[in-house]
Design a protein around this motif. Structure first.
Motif, PDB file in Angstrom:
ATOM      1  N   UNK A 396      47.701  32.993  42.204  1.00  0.00           N
ATOM      2  CA  UNK A 396      46.836  34.048  42.596  1.00  0.00           C
ATOM      3  C   UNK A 396      46.319  35.156  41.639  1.00  0.00           C
ATOM      4  N   UNK A 397      47.112  35.466  40.900  1.00  0.00           N
ATOM      5  CA  UNK A 397      46.755  36.083  39.340  1.00  0.00           C
ATOM      6  C   UNK A 397      47.270  35.533  38.385  1.00  0.00           C
ATOM      7  N   UNK A 398      46.834  34.855  37.467  1.00  0.00           N
ATOM      8  CA  UNK A 398      47.436  34.114  36.394  1.00  0.00           C
ATOM      9  C   UNK A 398      47.833  34.790  35.249  1.00  0.00           C
ATOM     10  N   UNK A 399      49.030  34.714  34.552  1.00  0.00           N
ATOM     11  CA  UNK A 399      50.136  33.917  34.956  1.00  0.00           C
ATOM     12  C   UNK A 399      50.997  34.650  35.899  1.00  0.00           C
ATOM     13  N   UNK A 400      50.957  36.087  36.384  1.00  0.00           N
ATOM     14  CA  UNK A 400      51.723  36.804  36.842  1.00  0.00           C
ATOM     15  C   UNK A 400      52.035  36.376  38.293  1.00  0.00           C
ATOM     16  N   UNK A 401      51.409  36.017  39.003  1.00  0.00           N
ATOM     17  CA  UNK A 401      51.689  35.836  40.452  1.00  0.00           C
ATOM     18  C   UNK A 401      51.292  34.397  40.972  1.00  0.00           C
ATOM     19  N   UNK A 402      52.346  33.332  40.623  1.00  0.00           N
ATOM     20  CA  UNK A 402      52.286  32.077  41.247  1.00  0.00           C
ATOM     21  C   UNK A 402      52.056  31.923  42.657  1.00  0.00           C
ATOM     22  N   UNK A 403      51.420  31.152  43.242  1.00  0.00           N
ATOM     23  CA  UNK A 403      51.204  31.031  44.796  1.00  0.00           C
ATOM     24  C   UNK A 403      52.339  30.373  45.148  1.00  0.00           C
ATOM     25  N   UNK A 423      44.894  47.779  43.845  1.00  0.00           N
ATOM     26  CA  UNK A 423      43.646  47.056  42.992  1.00  0.00           C
ATOM     27  C   UNK A 423      43.961  45.521  43.076  1.00  0.00           C
ATOM     28  N   UNK A 424      45.280  45.113  42.773  1.00  0.00           N
ATOM     29  CA  UNK A 424      45.439  43.877  42.604  1.00  0.00           C
ATOM     30  C   UNK A 424      45.053  43.101  44.071  1.00  0.00           C
ATOM     31  N   UNK A 425      45.206  43.533  45.115  1.00  0.00           N
ATOM     32  CA  UNK A 425      44.782  43.067  46.436  1.00  0.00           C
ATOM     33  C   UNK A 425      43.188  43.151  46.493  1.00  0.00           C
ATOM     34  N   UNK A 426      42.767  44.064  46.035  1.00  0.00           N
ATOM     35  CA  UNK A 426      41.323  44.179  46.145  1.00  0.00           C
ATOM     36  C   UNK A 426      40.350  43.176  45.267  1.00  0.00           C
ATOM     37  N   UNK A 427      41.058  42.818  44.169  1.00  0.00           N
ATOM     38  CA  UNK A 427      40.617  41.851  43.359  1.00  0.00           C
ATOM     39  C   UNK A 427      40.946  40.369  43.952  1.00  0.00           C
ATOM     40  N   UNK A 428      41.935  40.076  44.614  1.00  0.00           N
ATOM     41  CA  UNK A 428      41.972  38.824  45.359  1.00  0.00           C
ATOM     42  C   UNK A 428      40.957  38.721  46.235  1.00  0.00           C
ATOM     43  N   UNK A 429      41.064  39.634  46.907  1.00  0.00           N
ATOM     44  CA  UNK A 429      39.884  39.770  48.325  1.00  0.00           C
ATOM     45  C   UNK A 429      38.615  39.288  47.741  1.00  0.00           C
ATOM     46  N   UNK A 430      38.149  39.917  46.687  1.00  0.00           N
ATOM     47  CA  UNK A 430      36.909  39.871  46.218  1.00  0.00           C
ATOM     48  C   UNK A 430      36.623  38.688  45.142  1.00  0.00           C
ATOM     49  N   UNK A 432      37.360  39.123  41.776  1.00  0.00           N
ATOM     50  CA  UNK A 432      37.090  39.893  40.582  1.00  0.00           C
ATOM     51  C   UNK A 432      38.332  39.481  39.677  1.00  0.00           C
ATOM     52  N   UNK A 433      38.329  39.407  38.675  1.00  0.00           N
ATOM     53  CA  UNK A 433      39.412  39.182  37.606  1.00  0.00           C
ATOM     54  C   UNK A 433      40.087  40.780  37.682  1.00  0.00           C
ATOM     55  N   UNK A 434      41.439  40.572  37.600  1.00  0.00           N
ATOM     56  CA  UNK A 434      42.168  41.822  37.309  1.00  0.00           C
ATOM     57  C   UNK A 434      42.483  42.015  36.036  1.00  0.00           C
ATOM     58  N   UNK A 435      41.947  43.113  35.589  1.00  0.00           N
ATOM     59  CA  UNK A 435      42.297  43.415  34.042  1.00  0.00           C
ATOM     60  C   UNK A 435      42.234  42.465  32.988  1.00  0.00           C
ATOM     61  N   UNK A 436      41.139  41.435  33.328  1.00  0.00           N
ATOM     62  CA  UNK A 436      41.065  40.566  32.017  1.00  0.00           C
ATOM     63  C   UNK A 436      41.791  39.125  32.553  1.00  0.00           C
ATOM     64  N   UNK A 437      42.762  39.195  33.700  1.00  0.00           N
ATOM     65  CA  UNK A 437      43.282  38.102  34.172  1.00  0.00           C
ATOM     66  C   UNK A 437      42.772  37.104  35.465  1.00  0.00           C
ATOM     67  N   UNK A 438      42.675  35.894  35.330  1.00  0.00           N
ATOM     68  CA  UNK A 438      41.889  35.430  36.349  1.00  0.00           C
ATOM     69  C   UNK A 438      42.675  35.325  37.589  1.00  0.00           C
ATOM     70  N   UNK A 439      41.782  35.280  38.802  1.00  0.00           N
ATOM     71  CA  UNK A 439      42.273  35.661  40.005  1.00  0.00           C
ATOM     72  C   UNK A 439      41.730  34.323  41.038  1.00  0.00           C
ATOM     73  N   UNK A 440      42.446  34.029  41.956  1.00  0.00           N
ATOM     74  CA  UNK A 440      42.056  33.160  43.046  1.00  0.00           C
ATOM     75  C   UNK A 440      41.588  33.842  44.293  1.00  0.00           C
ATOM     76  N   UNK A 441      40.369  33.831  44.536  1.00  0.00           N
ATOM     77  CA  UNK A 441      39.992  34.687  45.716  1.00  0.00           C
ATOM     78  C   UNK A 441      40.585  34.114  47.085  1.00  0.00           C
ATOM     79  N   UNK A 442      40.992  35.105  48.007  1.00  0.00           N
ATOM     80  CA  UNK A 442      41.468  34.741  49.151  1.00  0.00           C
ATOM     81  C   UNK A 442      41.878  36.094  49.987  1.00  0.00           C
ATOM     82  N   UNK A 443      42.593  35.712  51.266  1.00  0.00           N
ATOM     83  CA  UNK A 443      43.146  36.889  51.933  1.00  0.00           C
ATOM     84  C   UNK A 443      44.090  37.693  51.092  1.00  0.00           C
ATOM     85  N   UNK A 444      43.960  38.861  51.249  1.00  0.00           N
ATOM     86  CA  UNK A 444      45.389  39.764  50.522  1.00  0.00           C
ATOM     87  C   UNK A 444      45.743  40.734  51.774  1.00  0.00           C
TER      88      UNK A 444
END
Length: 735
Positions: A396-403, A423-430, A432-444
């Motif tokens: 979901x947020x790589x590499x800190x939050x594996x799905x 802010x992490x939930x906002x990034x997943x919902x939109x 947007x990268x979270x502080x430079x870490x790639x994000x997979x968009x989806x429901x948060x």
């Protein structure tokens, strides 16, 4: 047997009563002593008692205690008991006598009768003609004698009980008659609520008030006629009362029920007698909490041999009544009884089933026997499994939050965990990268047991305001409205776990509700562990909270992250490891990924040159370090993410020492290629910023870093024409 001649009613007898606390004229008191208790005053059968009428004695250290009062070595003579009462007026209120087998004089054993005129709640009983009045022995003696027929039938010393709701009698009975009968807890001679008869079969303590009911008669002897009348109402010593059958309910099979050890021992008849009462209460409450009806539990108490024996041995006169009373006591303490009392608020609770009871109590829906019946089918490894290609881990947020993985986000109180989580939930919902870490968009989903919805929405709006581009802002706003679910503490009134009777367990119905609400989510953020956990912060209870989080993870397939506080020591010392969480380590042990947020001291910010991109070092703003300390399903981040807390509370990434090092390495490489032996001025190096990739306002910082590492040095060199000096930099190997 304690046998002796009848003692004289002389000075010794009078002296024993001389210190009594009963407020009566001395002459009258001495008369009562001489006529009534002269035979007993010198016998060691007396004990003081507390306000609750509990017998007491002085131990070897001179401390009043009540343990083992029924041991003869603790009994004393009357004058000694009275002296102890006088010396401890705040703790003791009177004396009493122990009715026992050994008090025998001339073949006569001391017995006692306790007659209760009204029941324990001071209620009238019209059927027996009992009035709910506390009587005065000085004025109501004739009235009481007229009600209680035993008083006239038994010619002996009768006195008012300490509560003035009953009367006591002390009398002598033939030893050969007394040995035939046990202490009888209740019999019904008429004119009273009930009476109790004590033969001394087991030591029994009876208070003595020295407050006679009318005339002060001496201790009398039970006549043959009254013996014949009383005998059928008393319990014979050798009689083994049978528990009568009950016409209600179906007995519960307990042989393979999965009872706790003490309850299983009670059913087997091996539990020590001193522990049976507590074991019986636990067993009865447990059966009711498993959803069994009161009728079925009562039938079990009647039909299970060793349970029935418990009631017949405790109350041989009426074991069925005692069993019913114990059942009612257990029902009042059980969750079934609690729910029934709440039935006016929910009619379904009037007769709740097992699932409702155990769910309400936060206990496993299945009892131990049912849990044991669940099959555990281990499957053999197949060739197809061995040949199959391993699926790649999604994040979901790589590499800190594996799905599909439960995780923990820990930090000190007030450090900014909630803001980061939002802010992490906002990034997943939109997306947007979270502080430079790639994000997979989806429901948060952000669910807070700590902050109300308005506070959470303020943080969402703050994040949105920092999306500066108008088109991106509008797009992000629509995505949040579509993909972000927020629940505040003002909307949540549920706990994932609950503790009842010392046992913490998962609340399955709550887990199902949360899992249903979070279906389709990529990220579920739950804060904080302490507020959604009904147990203690011990390993055993936290393991149940971990189980609850893993069940939500399994049901949703999301990354479920629990926000948790760190211990005080970890917060003070800025500890960064996988076991900083408050309480036991079982929760962290069950999580598969973990991040820890700590604040960075100001001196470390300067020392590590932490700044905004290639700009100056951060000053005047708190800096936090976001460490990835545990990763079971992938690689950990090698370096923390550094975050500066902006004035509006928004977090913005700042350059950490790893990135500064990259910048300095590039600058050093350029210097080695371009600095001649005579050195290069600072002005030229700064002017070539586009060539070496270091912004002009960061050139000085990078040069100082390289100088401290020993790669370069500098000095002031005179300019051509003698017009001042210029700062010139040299490679160390050139000097």
């Amino acid at each position: 047997m304690q046998g002796k001649e009848k003692p004289p009613a002389g000075d010794a007898a009078k002296g024993a009563m001389g210190s009594t606390i009963i407020n009566k004229p001395s002459a009258e008191r001495d008369c009562e002593q001489a006529n009534v208790f002269c035979e007993l005053a010198d016998l060691s059968i007396w004990l003081p008692h507390s306000k609750s009428k509990a017998p007491q004695y002085l131990n070897d250290l001179g401390v009043l205690i009540g343990d083992d009062w029924d041991k003869p070595q603790h009994w004393m003579k009357l004058d000694r008991a009275l002296a102890i009462v006088e010396a401890n007026p705040a703790l003791l209120t009177g004396v009493g006598v122990v009715i026992c087998k050994s008090t025998v004089i001339h073949g006569m054993r001391l017995n006692a009768i306790d007659v209760d005129l009204i029941d324990g709640y001071h209620k009238a009983d019209p059927v027996r003609g009992i009035e709910a009045v506390i009587f005065d022995p000085a004025t109501d003696a004739d009235k009481v004698r007229g009600i209680v027929s035993l008083i006239d039938r038994i010619d002996t010393y009768w006195e008012a009980g300490p509560s003035r709701t009953g009367v006591h009698a002390y009398l002598w009975v033939p030893e050969d008659w007394a040995v035939r009968y046990a202490n009888t807890g209740k019999f019904y001679p008429g004119g009273c609520h009930h009476a109790e008869y004590y033969t001394g079969e087991k030591p029994t303590y009876i208070t003595v008030t020295f407050d006679p009911l009318g005339a002060c008669n001496p201790l009398g002897v039970l006549s043959d006629a009254v013996q014949a009348q009383l005998g059928p109402m008393l319990t014979p010593v050798d009689a083994k009362a049978d528990m009568p059958p009950t016409s209600v309910g179906t007995p519960i099979r307990l042989d393979d029920y999965g009872l706790p050890d003490d309850q299983a021992a009670l059913v087997a008849g091996t539990l020590p007698k001193g522990e049976r009462s507590e074991g019986m209460l636990g067993l009865t409450v447990g059966l009711l909490d498993d959803g069994h009806s009161r009728d079925d539990v009562l039938a079990t108490l009647h039909e299970e041999p060793n349970l029935a024996e418990y009631f017949t041995s405790k109350h041989p006169g009426d074991p069925a009544k005692f069993a019913l009373a114990e059942l009612e006591k257990a029902w009042a303490k059980s969750w079934q009884g609690i729910l029934a009392r709440l039935a006016p608020y929910n009619s379904a609770w009037a007769q709740p089933d097992a699932v409702t009871i155990r769910a309400f109590a936060g206990m496993p829906v299945l009892n131990k026997k049912a849990q044991a019946a669940i099959r555990f089918d281990a499957k053999a490894t197949t060739l197809d499994e061995l040949d199959a290609e391993d699926p790649s881990q999604q994040y979901v947020i790589e590499p800190i939050y594996p799905l599909g993985v439960p995780g923990e986000f820990s930090g000190a109180h007030g450090i900014g965990k909630s803001i980061n989580g939002v802010e992490q939930c906002c990034c997943v919902a939109t997306g947007h990268d979270w502080q430079g870490l790639s994000v997979t968009q989806g429901k948060a989903v952000f669910a807070s047991w700590e902050d109300p919805r308005p506070q959470i929405m303020r943080r969402v709006k703050t994040w949105l305001r920092n999306v500066a581009d108008p088109l991106e802002h509008a797009k992000a706003k629509r995505a949040i409205a579509e993909n972000l679910v927020v629940l505040g503490c003002d909307e949540i009134d549920l706990m994932l776990t609950a503790k009842a009777f010392g046992v913490c367990s998962v609340r399955d119905e709550v887990i199902e509700l949360i899992a249903e609400s979070c279906q389709g989510a990529m990220l579920v953020m739950l804060e904080t562990a302490a507020l959604m956990h009904g147990g203690d912060e011990l390993n055993e209870d936290l393991a149940q909270l971990a189980k609850a989080v893993k069940l939500i993870t399994k049901a949703t397939g999301a990354a479920v992250i629990t926000v948790r506080h760190v211990s005080k020591d970890a917060a003070r010392n800025k500890v960064v490891d996988a076991y900083v969480g408050r309480g036991g380590g079982s929760f962290t042990g069950a999580m598969r990924t973990m991040v820890v947020l700590v604040d960075v001291p100001v001196e470390d910010v300067r020392k590590k040159c932490i700044g905004f991109g290639n700009a100056a070092v951060v000053t005047g703003r708190p800096v936090l370090a976001y460490h990835h300390v545990k990763a079971n399903y992938g690689d950990k981040m090698k370096e923390p993410v550094y975050l500066a807390v902006m004035p509006d509370g928004h977090m913005e990434r700042v350059t950490g020492p790893d990135e500064k090092q990259a910048h300095s390495d590039r600058l050093l490489e350029w210097l080695r290629d371009n600095v001649p032996a005579e050195g290069m001025s600072y002005t030229k190096i700064r002017g070539a910023s586009k060539k070496h990739g270091t912004k002009q306002d960061m050139v000085r910082v990078m040069l100082e870093m390289l100088k401290s590492a020993g790669h370069i040095t500098n000095r002031q060199v005179s300019c051509q024409g003698g017009k001042g000096t210029a700062e010139t930099w040299y490679l160390t190997e050139q000097v």
